[in-house]
Scaffold this active site. Structure first.
Site, PDB file in Angstrom:
ATOM      1  N   VAL A 164      -5.127   0.643   5.605  1.00  0.00           N
ATOM      2  CA  VAL A 164      -3.808   0.851   6.186  1.00  0.00           C
ATOM      3  C   VAL A 164      -3.228   2.108   5.538  1.00  0.00           C
ATOM      4  CG1 VAL A 164      -3.331  -1.535   6.799  1.00  0.00           C
ATOM      5  CG2 VAL A 164      -2.804  -0.764   4.481  1.00  0.00           C
ATOM      6  N   CYS A 206       0.816  -1.218   0.000  1.00  0.00           N
ATOM      7  CA  CYS A 206       0.000   0.000   0.000  1.00  0.00           C
ATOM      8  C   CYS A 206       0.849   1.267   0.000  1.00  0.00           C
ATOM      9  CB  CYS A 206      -0.912  -0.016   1.225  1.00  0.00           C
ATOM     10  SG  CYS A 206      -1.872   1.506   1.424  1.00  0.00           S
ATOM     11  N   TYR A 219      -5.296   5.686  -9.127  1.00  0.00           N
ATOM     12  CA  TYR A 219      -6.484   4.921  -8.736  1.00  0.00           C
ATOM     13  C   TYR A 219      -7.717   5.386  -9.501  1.00  0.00           C
ATOM     14  CZ  TYR A 219      -3.995   2.687  -4.890  1.00  0.00           C
ATOM     15  OH  TYR A 219      -3.117   1.932  -4.157  1.00  0.00           O
TER      16      TYR A 219
END
Length: 346
Positions: free
Chosen positions: A138, A67, A201
């Site tokens: 996270v 991530c 994204y």
């Protein structure tokens, strides 16, 4: 808590998890564009009433090496020497296939985080809020004793590490968020977030051609602008690494290995940009950056795991490339600033 109250709480959590299983987070707008969910736990760290007390050994930082949002906090933790003050728990880059989007501690013995004795990241979210209905994300800072999520504000977490956590910094720790540059750091970080960090994204999660192409154009227009900016200075704000560079690096490190193919951001590889590529290698070869960058975890997550859709068919092909040895090649970026040191020491 009485036995009756405990049973009632457990039923409530089970119901919340069932609802979370049944409905994926609504992060796709009517026009097909991706809108990232808001962070749920945003109480700041500090020494004022109502803030989270800054105490060594009280919290555990949970992350996955895949991530980018979590990676930035781990880089800053490492660079500032906060390892002894804040422990670290690492979730697998592969999402568990359990009917909901989550992170699992399948890398650890007995598939449980050794510091918290939990199986999933969602456990600390439900411990803090039995009605939590979003994606468990996270990084997240967890109160170790209570096993509760207390802060998952990835946008501000590094700033807390850089400022109010300073009593626990190592000797001669660098200043990643110098006061005289904070306005500039915040401004460029905001642009980088919307157009690059989250921009990839927006391309990868777009549900319409129009939304995808709009995000694609914005992303590469910004990368072109950053290429021009970095042709004149070593780092984003000049001669020294700041928090803004950490934020850009985590996206650049994932670009060629993941986003270029998995998110269709395929106009250029980062290694095809002269200055962005040299800049990325300069940072990668800096203590705290390359050693916390796990390309295998990155590739496994983006190419063989689910992301925000638990119903996505499992992908089995793991790309062999790119050649990672190029990250260690000479960058010669120090010639731009005529300085060998990369950090501004407090």
């Amino acid at each position: 808590m009485s036995e009756k109250e405990q049973v009632s709480c457990e039923i409530k959590v089970d119901n919340a998890r069932s609802n979370n299983n049944a409905k994926k987070p609504e992060e796709i707008s009517a026009d097909g564009s991706f809108k990232r969910q808001q962070n749920r736990f945003t109480t700041p760290f500090g020494n004022e009433p109502g803030e989270l007390p800054v105490e060594a050994g009280r919290y555990r930082l949970l992350w996955s090496a895949a991530c980018p949002w979590a990676h930035r906090s781990v880089i800053v933790r490492k660079v500032l020497g906060l390892e002894n003050a804040i422990s670290l728990g690492t979730a697998s880059p592969l999402r568990p296939r359990i009917g909901r989007v989550d992170w699992a501690f399948s890398l650890d013995d007995n598939s449980k985080d050794p510091g918290l004795d939990i199986q999933y990241i969602s456990d600390v979210y439900f411990n803090a809020d039995a009605d939590y209905a979003g994606r468990p994300t996270v990084p997240v800072m967890v109160d170790i004793e209570k096993k509760q999520a207390v802060n998952n504000d990835y946008f501000k977490l590094t700033h807390y590490f850089e400022t109010v956590w300073s009593p626990f910094h190592k000797q001669n720790a660098p200043d990643l968020y110098p006061e005289h540059l904070r306005e500039e750091i915040d401004a460029i970080s905001d642009v980088i977030f919307h157009e690059v960090n989250n921009g990839v994204y927006k391309c990868g999660f777009a549900h319409s051609q129009e939304a995808y192409e709009q995000a694609y154009d914005v992303l590469f227009a910004r990368l072109d602008a950053l290429e021009e900016r970095l042709s004149k200075q070593r780092f984003l704000l000049g001669d020294y690494i700041t928090d803004a560079d950490v934020r850009l690096f985590t996206t650049l490190a994932r670009f060629d290995a993941a986003y270029y193919t998995a998110f269709n951001t395929n106009r250029n590889l980062i290694r095809e940009f002269t200055h962005l590529w040299g800049y990325a290698r300069d940072l990668y070869q800096t203590p705290g950056f390359g050693e916390t960058t796990d390309f295998d975890a990155i590739k496994r997550h983006y190419h063989t795991s689910i992301t925000i859709n638990p119903d996505k068919d499992e992908v089995s092909i793991l790309p062999k490339g790119p050649d990672l040895s190029a990250w260690e090649t000479a960058h010669n970026r120090e010639q731009i600033s005529n300085k060998q040191e990369k950090f501004l020491i407090k």
